[in-house]
Scaffold this active site. Sequence first.
Site, PDB file in Angstrom:
ATOM      1  N   GLU A   1      10.338   1.602   9.860  1.00  0.00           N
ATOM      2  CA  GLU A   1      10.990   2.612  10.200  1.00  0.00           C
ATOM      3  C   GLU A   1      10.792   3.664  10.409  1.00  0.00           C
ATOM      4  O   GLU A   1       9.661   4.600   9.060  1.00  0.00           O
ATOM      5  CB  GLU A   1      11.569   2.443   8.617  1.00  0.00           C
ATOM      6  CG  GLU A   1      12.018   1.298   8.245  1.00  0.00           C
ATOM      7  CD  GLU A   1      13.456   0.911   8.812  1.00  0.00           C
ATOM      8  OE1 GLU A   1      14.351   2.030   8.934  1.00  0.00           O
ATOM      9  OE2 GLU A   1      14.219  -0.246   8.997  1.00  0.00           O
TER      10      GLU A   1
ATOM     11  N   CYS B   1      14.227  10.782   6.592  1.00  0.00           N
ATOM     12  CA  CYS B   1      14.109  10.907   7.522  1.00  0.00           C
ATOM     13  C   CYS B   1      15.708  10.543   8.513  1.00  0.00           C
ATOM     14  O   CYS B   1      15.371  11.083   9.533  1.00  0.00           O
ATOM     15  CB  CYS B   1      13.631   9.385   7.649  1.00  0.00           C
ATOM     16  SG  CYS B   1      14.402   8.222   6.608  1.00  0.00           S
TER      17      CYS B   1
ATOM     18  N   LYS C   1       0.770  -0.727   0.350  1.00  0.00           N
ATOM     19  CA  LYS C   1      -0.070  -0.313   0.077  1.00  0.00           C
ATOM     20  C   LYS C   1       0.967   0.474  -0.036  1.00  0.00           C
ATOM     21  O   LYS C   1       1.531   1.530   1.156  1.00  0.00           O
ATOM     22  CB  LYS C   1      -0.929  -0.073   1.049  1.00  0.00           C
ATOM     23  CG  LYS C   1      -1.932   0.652   1.229  1.00  0.00           C
ATOM     24  CD  LYS C   1      -2.198   2.150   0.830  1.00  0.00           C
ATOM     25  CE  LYS C   1      -1.379   2.879   2.085  1.00  0.00           C
ATOM     26  NZ  LYS C   1      -1.420   4.154   1.668  1.00  0.00           N
TER      27      LYS C   1
ATOM     28  N   GLU D   1      10.834  16.234  14.408  1.00  0.00           N
ATOM     29  CA  GLU D   1      10.959  16.332  13.816  1.00  0.00           C
ATOM     30  C   GLU D   1      10.024  17.448  12.699  1.00  0.00           C
ATOM     31  O   GLU D   1       8.615  17.156  12.747  1.00  0.00           O
ATOM     32  CB  GLU D   1      10.762  15.475  12.973  1.00  0.00           C
ATOM     33  CG  GLU D   1      10.989  15.063  11.100  1.00  0.00           C
ATOM     34  CD  GLU D   1      10.222  13.203  11.237  1.00  0.00           C
ATOM     35  OE1 GLU D   1       9.378  12.853  11.284  1.00  0.00           O
ATOM     36  OE2 GLU D   1      11.619  12.579  10.753  1.00  0.00           O
TER      37      GLU D   1
HETATM   38  P1  NAD Z   1       3.004   8.466   7.321  1.00  0.00           P
HETATM   39  O1  NAD Z   1       2.575   7.819   8.639  1.00  0.00           O
HETATM   40  O2  NAD Z   1       1.407   9.452   7.422  1.00  0.00           O
HETATM   41  O3  NAD Z   1       1.939   7.308   6.140  1.00  0.00           O
HETATM   42  C1  NAD Z   1       3.076   6.316   5.694  1.00  0.00           C
HETATM   43  C2  NAD Z   1       2.535   5.007   5.480  1.00  0.00           C
HETATM   44  O4  NAD Z   1       1.007   5.089   5.523  1.00  0.00           O
HETATM   45  C3  NAD Z   1       1.119   6.227   4.117  1.00  0.00           C
HETATM   46  O5  NAD Z   1       1.617   5.353   3.140  1.00  0.00           O
HETATM   47  C4  NAD Z   1      -0.100   6.738   4.309  1.00  0.00           C
HETATM   48  O6  NAD Z   1      -1.205   5.955   3.774  1.00  0.00           O
HETATM   49  C5  NAD Z   1      -0.158   5.593   5.562  1.00  0.00           C
HETATM   50  N1  NAD Z   1      -1.168   5.267   6.605  1.00  0.00           N
HETATM   51  C6  NAD Z   1      -1.737   6.644   7.632  1.00  0.00           C
HETATM   52  N2  NAD Z   1      -2.272   5.958   8.056  1.00  0.00           N
HETATM   53  C7  NAD Z   1      -2.384   4.819   8.480  1.00  0.00           C
HETATM   54  C8  NAD Z   1      -3.124   3.572   9.012  1.00  0.00           C
HETATM   55  N3  NAD Z   1      -3.621   4.031  10.374  1.00  0.00           N
HETATM   56  N4  NAD Z   1      -3.361   2.546   8.925  1.00  0.00           N
HETATM   57  C9  NAD Z   1      -1.736   2.563   8.159  1.00  0.00           C
HETATM   58  N5  NAD Z   1      -1.570   2.607   7.161  1.00  0.00           N
HETATM   59  C10 NAD Z   1      -1.754   4.076   7.523  1.00  0.00           C
HETATM   60  O7  NAD Z   1       4.484   9.150   7.312  1.00  0.00           O
HETATM   61  P2  NAD Z   1       4.656  10.206   5.436  1.00  0.00           P
HETATM   62  O8  NAD Z   1       4.116  11.505   5.785  1.00  0.00           O
HETATM   63  O9  NAD Z   1       4.132   9.376   4.133  1.00  0.00           O
HETATM   64  O10 NAD Z   1       6.079   9.953   6.003  1.00  0.00           O
HETATM   65  C11 NAD Z   1       6.503  10.679   6.302  1.00  0.00           C
HETATM   66  C12 NAD Z   1       7.479  10.264   7.349  1.00  0.00           C
HETATM   67  O11 NAD Z   1       7.648   9.168   7.453  1.00  0.00           O
HETATM   68  C13 NAD Z   1       8.194  10.885   8.156  1.00  0.00           C
HETATM   69  O12 NAD Z   1       8.144  11.038   9.712  1.00  0.00           O
HETATM   70  C14 NAD Z   1       9.380  10.686   8.285  1.00  0.00           C
HETATM   71  O13 NAD Z   1      10.081  10.851   9.264  1.00  0.00           O
HETATM   72  C15 NAD Z   1       8.856   8.608   8.211  1.00  0.00           C
HETATM   73  N6  NAD Z   1      10.175   8.562   6.980  1.00  0.00           N
HETATM   74  C16 NAD Z   1      11.282   7.726   7.820  1.00  0.00           C
HETATM   75  C17 NAD Z   1      11.849   6.866   7.111  1.00  0.00           C
HETATM   76  C18 NAD Z   1      13.282   5.753   7.685  1.00  0.00           C
HETATM   77  O14 NAD Z   1      13.265   5.241   7.028  1.00  0.00           O
HETATM   78  N7  NAD Z   1      13.277   5.691   9.086  1.00  0.00           N
HETATM   79  C19 NAD Z   1      11.561   6.611   5.882  1.00  0.00           C
HETATM   80  C20 NAD Z   1      10.938   7.063   5.062  1.00  0.00           C
HETATM   81  C21 NAD Z   1      10.331   8.411   5.957  1.00  0.00           C
END
Ligand code: NAD
Length: 472
Positions: free
Chosen positions: A244, A278, A170, A377
């Site tokens: 992650e 990230c 997804k 962050e």
């Molecule tokens: P997000 O947590 O809003 O969304 C990530 C994914 O989860 C999306 O596909 C979203 O549709 C889905 N999602 C959202 N709510 C959900 C739920 N309740 N149940 C299941 N799926 C759900 O994050 P984002 O805004 O897409 O990305 C930014 C964040 O990701 C930042 O905090 C960043 O630090 C982190 N990030 C971490 C890494 C790593 O490797 N540690 C890498 C990239 C980004």
Amino acid sequence: MQDYLFHFIDGAWQNAAGSARSIVDDAATAAAIGLVAHAEAAEVDRAVMAARAAFPAWSASTPAHRAGFLRAIADALEARGEALAQAISREVGMPLKLSRRIQVDAPVAAWRQTAGIGEGMRFEEEVGHSLVTQEAAGVVAAITPWNYPLHQITAKLAAALMAGCTVVLKPSELAPAAAQALGEAVAQAQLPPGVVNIVFGAADSGQALVEHRGVDMVSFTGSTEVGRRIAALAGAQLKRVALELGGKSASVAMPGADAERVVRHALASCLLNSGQTCSAITRLLVPQADYGRYRALLAAAAPAFVTGDPALPSTRVGPLVSARQRERVLAIIRAAEDEGLDLVAGGSQATPPGAGHFVAPTVFGQVAATAALAREEVFGPVLAVLTYADEDDAVQQANGAGYGLAAAVWAESPEEGLRLARRLRAGQVDVNGAPFNPAAPFGGFGLSGIGREGGRYGIDEYLEPRAIQLPR
Ligand code: NAD
């Protein structure tokens, strides 16, 4: 408009059933460029059941057989490389020339590298009178964010497939092009139907996937907040999780470090992808006595990070992904200005270059370790500079933000840098500007998550050891 009103289930594209949609923006102009369907529970169910049906044969196949498919996927993605680099640049805002290299070439290479590593791994070993075999964990739900869309899909899927798992992906609703390209690549590579399935959608579709009883493991990359929620949902069913999450990574400059290199690296890391990385270095810790020198160097170096149209070769910093993200980041900058922090570059009043989701590269100095800007962050182009009294103080501050994804240390000698690196609680610590190594483990301590991606460590994440005791 490029719409994503379908899902890839059991080896075929199927029209989306529901009417819920997300809008995809062009980050540089704020214009809508596409719609993404949200998979409904019945579609998620079909995808999971297809992955379950494909699991026995795929997990029983040899690593060499699976590696061949990974390489075929890499070839098919490579053939779509330029169009994909452009699409991701529009969705995410990363300058096109960086998008080609970082958003496409690096993940394509990672598919091939994971194939090679998996082929070379031992999936069985004898431990005394036990035969320990490494078994695929099962059906994996892979949920990915938007900031490096193909990289994050690759980090999960290449490793999970190599381990013998089948997958339902997804992807983020804000950057769906990479997932569509992947579906096309999977079809072209003629993977057995059901080994990879893709359901588009937002939180609702993601949650239906996490909660599905047919999913054995959830691998999530995204925010710490959503990661917590997913871990709780998965925990209720005792599913395995790999998370992650976010970061607030620190770069520690020791006395005697090359200050000009430190500054160049800190800005480049923090501003890469407009701060939407990230593992971005978003805190720079410098000796108290050297603050004036670092401040002057940062003020002089920041204007080189030309902000503007991601399509122009001269652009180093593009827009943020969305209007929502821009508002969030600007609110954090305004709060820091109101607190009276030392504004070294940028700020909320700096003129943005166009109608898109731009925020000027911004540096604040004299940030206290307790300030929100030192702990939370931002996910935008904002660097916080902190000062420390001695090495113990630097270590305490570097380790004190709760996150632990990445760190950097700068010292007069690599030996001194290594000594300090050993004290930092972060998943990856770079000494004196050492480059990224895709074969090394990547992941976080503390609030940055659970588990590791990358190289052999990424494949291990999707394996369950089984000990077969043999009669002596
Ligand atoms: P997000 O947590 O809003 O969304 C990530 C994914 O989860 C999306 O596909 C979203 O549709 C889905 N999602 C959202 N709510 C959900 C739920 N309740 N149940 C299941 N799926 C759900 O994050 P984002 O805004 O897409 O990305 C930014 C964040 O990701 C930042 O905090 C960043 O630090 C982190 N990030 C971490 C890494 C790593 O490797 N540690 C890498 C990239 C980004």
